[in-house]
Design a protein around this motif. Sequence first.
Motif, PDB file in Angstrom:
ATOM      1  N   LYS A 172       0.757  -1.234  -0.020  1.00 52.07           N
ATOM      2  CA  LYS A 172       0.010   0.132  -0.011  1.00 52.07           C
ATOM      3  C   LYS A 172       0.917   1.012   0.049  1.00 52.07           C
ATOM      4  O   LYS A 172       0.670   2.386  -0.717  1.00 52.07           O
ATOM      5  CB  LYS A 172      -0.924   0.180   1.135  1.00 52.07           C
ATOM      6  N   SER A 173       2.113   1.101   0.802  1.00 53.36           N
ATOM      7  CA  SER A 173       2.782   2.444   0.605  1.00 53.36           C
ATOM      8  C   SER A 173       3.475   2.708  -0.767  1.00 53.36           C
ATOM      9  O   SER A 173       4.073   3.859  -0.836  1.00 53.36           O
ATOM     10  CB  SER A 173       3.850   2.153   1.722  1.00 53.36           C
ATOM     11  N   ARG A 174       3.508   1.702  -1.531  1.00 52.84           N
ATOM     12  CA  ARG A 174       4.165   1.963  -2.780  1.00 52.84           C
ATOM     13  C   ARG A 174       3.082   2.522  -3.988  1.00 52.84           C
ATOM     14  O   ARG A 174       3.347   2.475  -5.068  1.00 52.84           O
ATOM     15  CB  ARG A 174       4.671   0.675  -3.390  1.00 52.84           C
ATOM     16  N   ARG A 175       1.718   2.752  -3.537  1.00 50.62           N
ATOM     17  CA  ARG A 175       0.615   3.004  -4.258  1.00 50.62           C
ATOM     18  C   ARG A 175       1.007   4.242  -5.294  1.00 50.62           C
ATOM     19  O   ARG A 175       0.723   4.300  -6.340  1.00 50.62           O
ATOM     20  CB  ARG A 175      -0.439   3.216  -3.729  1.00 50.62           C
ATOM     21  N   TYR A 176       1.590   4.984  -4.606  1.00 48.75           N
ATOM     22  CA  TYR A 176       1.958   6.416  -5.291  1.00 48.75           C
ATOM     23  C   TYR A 176       3.345   6.767  -5.325  1.00 48.75           C
ATOM     24  O   TYR A 176       3.865   8.005  -5.293  1.00 48.75           O
ATOM     25  CB  TYR A 176       1.204   7.609  -4.341  1.00 48.75           C
ATOM     26  N   SER A 177       4.113   5.621  -5.806  1.00 49.03           N
ATOM     27  CA  SER A 177       5.455   5.647  -5.646  1.00 49.03           C
ATOM     28  C   SER A 177       5.957   6.619  -7.103  1.00 49.03           C
ATOM     29  O   SER A 177       6.973   6.866  -7.175  1.00 49.03           O
ATOM     30  CB  SER A 177       6.139   4.470  -5.959  1.00 49.03           C
ATOM     31  N   ARG A 178       4.988   6.866  -8.041  1.00 48.97           N
ATOM     32  CA  ARG A 178       5.316   7.427  -9.198  1.00 48.97           C
ATOM     33  C   ARG A 178       4.886   9.034  -9.004  1.00 48.97           C
ATOM     34  O   ARG A 178       5.123   9.668 -10.091  1.00 48.97           O
ATOM     35  CB  ARG A 178       4.469   6.705 -10.686  1.00 48.97           C
ATOM     36  N   ALA A 179       4.046   9.281  -8.121  1.00 54.44           N
ATOM     37  CA  ALA A 179       3.864  10.610  -7.736  1.00 54.44           C
ATOM     38  C   ALA A 179       5.025  11.546  -7.662  1.00 54.44           C
ATOM     39  O   ALA A 179       6.082  11.288  -7.191  1.00 54.44           O
ATOM     40  CB  ALA A 179       3.086  10.931  -6.591  1.00 54.44           C
ATOM     41  N   PRO A 180       4.777  12.929  -7.990  1.00 49.30           N
ATOM     42  CA  PRO A 180       5.935  13.796  -7.734  1.00 49.30           C
ATOM     43  C   PRO A 180       6.429  13.705  -6.534  1.00 49.30           C
ATOM     44  O   PRO A 180       5.607  13.602  -5.328  1.00 49.30           O
ATOM     45  CB  PRO A 180       5.225  15.210  -8.034  1.00 49.30           C
ATOM     46  N   ILE A 181       7.787  13.741  -6.039  1.00 46.69           N
ATOM     47  CA  ILE A 181       8.374  13.830  -4.903  1.00 46.69           C
ATOM     48  C   ILE A 181       8.779  15.062  -4.115  1.00 46.69           C
ATOM     49  O   ILE A 181       8.931  16.002  -5.092  1.00 46.69           O
ATOM     50  CB  ILE A 181       9.603  12.794  -4.450  1.00 46.69           C
TER      51      ILE A 181
END
Length: 501
Positions: free
Chosen positions: A476-485
């Motif tokens: 679940k923590s990797r769901r938005y791994s592609r989101a801007p950091i």
Amino acid sequence: MAERNASSLLIITRKSLFFLFTFTSLLFILSWVFVLRSTSRPQFIDNTLLSNSKLLAVIDHAISATESQNDVEPSVGNRSILVDKEEEEKSSSSSRHNHGVKCDTNEKEVLKVFMYDLPPEFHFGLLDWKPQGATVWPDLQSKVPSYPGGLNLQHSIEYWLTLDLLASELPNPPNARFAIRVRNVSEADIIFVPFFSSLSYNRFSKIDLHQKKSNNKALQDILVKYLTAQKEWKASGGRDHLIVAHHPNSLLDARMKLWPATFILSDFGRYPPNVANVEKDVIAPYNHVIKTFVNDLSTFESRPTLLYFQGAIYRKDGGFARQELFYLLKDEKDVHFAFGTVQKNGIRNATKGMHSSKFCLNIAGDTPSSNRLFDAIASHCVPVIISDDIELPYEDVLDYSEFCIFVRTSDAVKKNYLINLIRSIGRDEWTRMWKRLQEVQNFYEFQYPSKEGDAVQMIWKAVARKVSGIRLKLHKSRRYSRAPIQNEKGFTRIPSPKNFW
């Protein structure tokens, strides 16, 4: 002329109504067809996309259990092995290959553990073991480093778990093993940190005259820097790491920095709930200091003492109940309630007392748990637990009410409540619980090499039951791994639609 127009209009109206009725009926019939198709088995999956016939069978099983021809056998690490019954019946020894991966359905399920090769000063070096050459681990085939006795033993859990992992790599490993050490972290279900934190606290928590901080604190500081710098820790934020801190004061400085890891603890008495809790962590038993009652042929009548307690009476924190119960019970003729320590034959006297008692009190002291509970289990003395915040080992698979009596603290301190409750338990009920204690006693035995169903195996199984939850959080923590950091100036601003709010 008017009559002819009226007649023509009537004919047109009837035709329109008939057409409208027919069209409406057709729509009604079609709508029901779509409804029925939507509630039936879906037919829009292209079976050619599912090259694995077993995977298709699993999907069919999920849709309709009555048509299932395959079993799904759960395994550690939130994985599953697909077992084809017909193939299993034809040959139990054959190996099947699926896309180059070997799948042995008869292989015993094990917990795969990656263990860091920490320097000896974090583990066996604390036992005065000296490494030979470049190795950081003792040669278990020549000599197993011994653990100090007395009260040190009660918090020795990390010692036994580490030995068990090292034994799994021996040329002839023990047959009874649930956990094995793996060298490739990608194969691991969990990552073990072999720091003897309880021993470090017991032996090295005092500050010498020429020290600014204790050796125990210095080891914790080094451990935190080491772990947080590892790529394995960074990949998961520490969630898939396993750290033993069984003594309530062990890892006291590092726990607030390593809290994402799974802890193995004795209780949660000195931990805030966001750092340690029953959902995330594992409760392990104490290593009892009283020897197991072997060949116990006791009867209800042969144990003359009704209720037994020996230990510190005046305690801080939640231990006020001990004082109250002392004054309530001290004059009962068949109750032993006295102060005692491990010194001056204290363990020998406690062994004799517990072996001759029907019930043994386990009252909260400085912390919710104590070794007294596990001494009682080893003595087959039915535990009477008065500790509202206690958490018990393996309670998700073991019903303690079958061999323990639980009493709320608020009830226990009422006059005559506890003694009347204990006296109401007759021979048959006590005998049933006494027999159950003998059935479960092996779950609390620590030994090397470990044996099937002992404390070491039970703790590993408790850890294994946490793995799926750990992986769920990781995924679940990797769901938005592609989101801007976040960049150096702050978070990247993402424009939102005008109607967002």
